[in-house]
Design a protein around this motif. Structure first.
Motif, PDB file in Angstrom:
ATOM      1  N   GLU A 153       0.833  -1.197   0.000  1.00 47.35           N
ATOM      2  CA  GLU A 153       0.000   0.000   0.000  1.00 47.35           C
ATOM      3  C   GLU A 153       0.872   1.253   0.000  1.00 47.35           C
ATOM      4  O   GLU A 153       2.100   1.181   0.039  1.00 47.35           O
ATOM      5  N   ALA A 184      -0.418   0.935   6.447  1.00 49.15           N
ATOM      6  CA  ALA A 184      -1.387   0.134   5.696  1.00 49.15           C
ATOM      7  C   ALA A 184      -0.762  -1.164   5.196  1.00 49.15           C
ATOM      8  O   ALA A 184      -1.409  -2.219   5.217  1.00 49.15           O
ATOM      9  N   THR A 185       0.495  -1.107   4.767  1.00 51.67           N
ATOM     10  CA  THR A 185       1.166  -2.318   4.289  1.00 51.67           C
ATOM     11  C   THR A 185       1.381  -3.313   5.422  1.00 51.67           C
ATOM     12  O   THR A 185       1.144  -4.524   5.266  1.00 51.67           O
ATOM     13  N   LYS A 244      -2.074  -4.931   6.419  1.00 51.25           N
ATOM     14  CA  LYS A 244      -2.544  -5.950   5.491  1.00 51.25           C
ATOM     15  C   LYS A 244      -1.593  -7.139   5.434  1.00 51.25           C
ATOM     16  O   LYS A 244      -2.040  -8.286   5.287  1.00 51.25           O
ATOM     17  N   CYS A 249       7.113  -6.797   0.608  1.00 50.34           N
ATOM     18  CA  CYS A 249       6.274  -5.612   0.795  1.00 50.34           C
ATOM     19  C   CYS A 249       6.694  -4.800   2.011  1.00 50.34           C
ATOM     20  O   CYS A 249       6.790  -3.562   1.955  1.00 50.34           O
ATOM     21  N   SER A 261       8.257  -0.996   2.102  1.00 50.24           N
ATOM     22  CA  SER A 261       7.510   0.052   2.799  1.00 50.24           C
ATOM     23  C   SER A 261       8.315   0.713   3.909  1.00 50.24           C
ATOM     24  O   SER A 261       8.198   1.921   4.130  1.00 50.24           O
ATOM     25  N   TYR A 294      -4.197   3.058  10.664  1.00 53.56           N
ATOM     26  CA  TYR A 294      -2.947   2.560  10.077  1.00 53.56           C
ATOM     27  C   TYR A 294      -1.722   3.065  10.842  1.00 53.56           C
ATOM     28  O   TYR A 294      -0.701   2.363  10.914  1.00 53.56           O
TER      29      TYR A 294
END
Length: 528
Positions: free
Chosen positions: A88, A93-94, A97, A197, A201, A275
């Motif tokens: 994201e 947010a990353t 999730k 990810c 991030s 988040y």
């Protein structure tokens, strides 16, 4: 003659074709210009797109490189799907999730493996019944669990991934002897995708949700300050001047933009705060950071923005106070707006710099401005209590109402059975359209006089404007209290007094200049 007509039609068709080709040629340039404007508006968008492309390139090596493909196999596609879904814009947010996906996959694979161990020891018929019933029960429980507010807020994505992974492994295990390799490969590929990810991030030009929420709060204060100042200045502009309509529309649109950004920020504030709570402590001052205090402050700011929106509505009102009346109260009203703007700017600076605002941020200058406005209004009682105009309008209403009652107070005709009564009824029906026209004319006259009687004072719209200014000051005190609560919870730096000293000096200089001009808000005898 026909040849000339054909040649002219051919020329027109060629011109139309040429225009269409030019329009089609301008489409790529317009798209490129629009894409460039999106990137210039926030350069982090282009950086995030580059990060996603790099992450997809890295995870595709599981398919491209032969040694990696032999170790992972066709399940490498799950790593690609994980990168597409999980990565994201912000780190929070990353991480949210990614952890939801990883935890949901592990729990689902473990539960599917346990169910498979139990089902294998039974017969084939009972195994099918057991698999079907477990799929039904787990699907029902997981779906019903998503309706819980706490689960829906933080773990909804994890429950969806749990349900998907459990059903895929459990159903596919019915036709396959050993389900353990499927679960192991699924977990390993998803773990690889989540790791890529999280790395992209956190360590490659990260974007923090907490910083976005912090800067968004600062921008809301600044936008409200601009809206208040521009709205009051626009209200006291000379309406008789032939200003450019486009400039006036642009000015009012800028006013609307400032408070609309605050009114529409509820969902974005809650999402950013959620988040931000998942993000690591990337700063020494962000230990147990109270992100929910920002959400509460945003709620108080929205109540303040409602007053600004109502103040802006005074500019759009159909009934306006004359400019000559407004000019009598220009100085005290603009002074109140200037003090409110100054307080909002100081609150924005204190939040931006992570230091506490001055203890007396709601200074005596604002209260003095309110007192000046009150005394200016008290000096003009005739503008707000126009008894002559109101009594004249009420007298006209009474006369018309009495005339209406006397006209309707006619004697009823006696009951007749001869031909004269029939002729009278026909004549009565023939006169009904004229009576209807008279009634409609009378109704319009009465409505106009009623509106005139309601507008018993030319300063009535201005009274609404000033009451909104006072209401704005009251709500500003609530905003200051909430800001101080945020400062205490977030452990902002202590107030040093240097900035406040500069503000006090400017205010004293301004007061000295105002004292040099006696009677700045007093009304002349001619105006009275």
């Amino acid at each position: 003659m026909a040849s000339t007509v054909d040649s002219s039609s051919n020329k027109s068709s060629l011109l139309m074709l040429h225009e269409k080709v030019k329009k089609l040629g301008r489409i790529p340039a317009s798209w490129a210009a629009y894409a460039w404007s999106i990137g210039r508006e926030d350069q982090r968008r282009a950086i995030h797109a580059l990060k996603v492309g790099l992450a997809l390139t890295l995870v595709s090596l599981l398919y491209i490189l032969e040694p990696l493909f032999k170790g992972v196999g066709k399940n490498a596609m799950w790593a690609v799907m994980t990168v597409v879904v999980v990565l994201e814009f912000t780190a929070g947010a990353t991480i949210c999730k990614g952890l939801n996906r990883g935890f949901g996959t592990v729990v689902a694979a473990s539960l599917a493996f346990i169910i498979e161990l139990v089902a294998v020891r039974s017969g084939k018929v009972f195994r099918g019944f057991f698999v079907a019933s477990s799929v039904f029960l787990i699907g029902f429980a997981a779906t019903y669990l998503r309706f819980f507010p706490s689960i829906k807020k933080s773990y909804d994505y994890g429950v969806v991934i749990f349900l998907l992974t459990f059903n895929l492994i459990t159903v596919s295990s019915f036709r396959q002897e050993n389900v353990l390799p499927i679960a192991r490969d699924r977990i390993s590929t998803i773990a690889i995708g989540c790791a890529i990810c999280v790395f992209m991030s956190l360590f490659v030009l990260p974007n923090w949700s907490g910083e976005d929420l912090h800067s968004c709060t600062v921008h809301k204060f600044e936008g409200l300050a601009r809206s208040v100042e521009d709205c009051v200045n626009e209200y006291f502009q000379d309406q008789e001047k032939d200003d450019n309509i486009l400039d006036k529309q642009a000015s009012r649109e800028s006013i609307r933009t400032g408070y609309r950004a605050v009114l529409d920020s509820k969902s974005s504030d809650e999402t950013l705060a959620h988040y931000a709570s998942w993000e690591p402590r990337h700063s020494t001052q962000c230990y147990s950071y109270p992100w929910q205090k920002y959400v509460k402050l945003g709620s108080v700011l929205r109540h303040f923005a409602y007053t600004v929106a109502a103040l802006h509505g005074c500019l759009e009102s159909e009934i306006q106070t004359p400019t000559s009346v407004r000019s009598l109260f220009r100085n005290p009203c603009t002074r109140v707006a200037r003090e409110v703007t100054k307080v909002l700017q100081e609150l924005a600076d204190s939040i931006r710099n992570h230091h506490r605002c001055a203890p007396d941020v709601l200074s005596d200058h604002l209260h003095e401005a309110l007192q000046d406005l009150n005394s200016a209004i008290r000096s003009q009682p005739r503008l707000f209590l126009s008894s002559k105009h109101g009594s004249a309008s009420s007298r006209m209403l009474m006369e018309l109402n009495s005339g209406k009652h006397t006209a309707s107070r006619t004697a009823l005709p006696s009951f007749k059975t001869d031909t004269a009564s029939l002729l009278e009824r026909k004549s009565t029906k023939a006169d009904q359209p004229s009576e209807r026209n008279e009634r409609s004319t009378l109704g319009r006259t009465l409505s106009k006089i009623a509106i005139t009687s309601l507008e018993f004072s030319e300063a009535l719209p201005f009274a609404a404007f000033t009451s909104l200014l006072v209401e704005m000051v009251v709500r500003l005190e609530l905003v200051i209290e909430e800001v101080k609560e945020l400062e205490r919870a977030a452990n902002f730096k202590e107030f040093t007094g240097h900035d406040h000293l500069t503000i006090d000096l400017t205010c004293k200089e301004e007061k000295r200049n105002n004292n040099g001009v006696p009677g700045s808000h007093t009304v002349s005898a001619a105006a009275e």
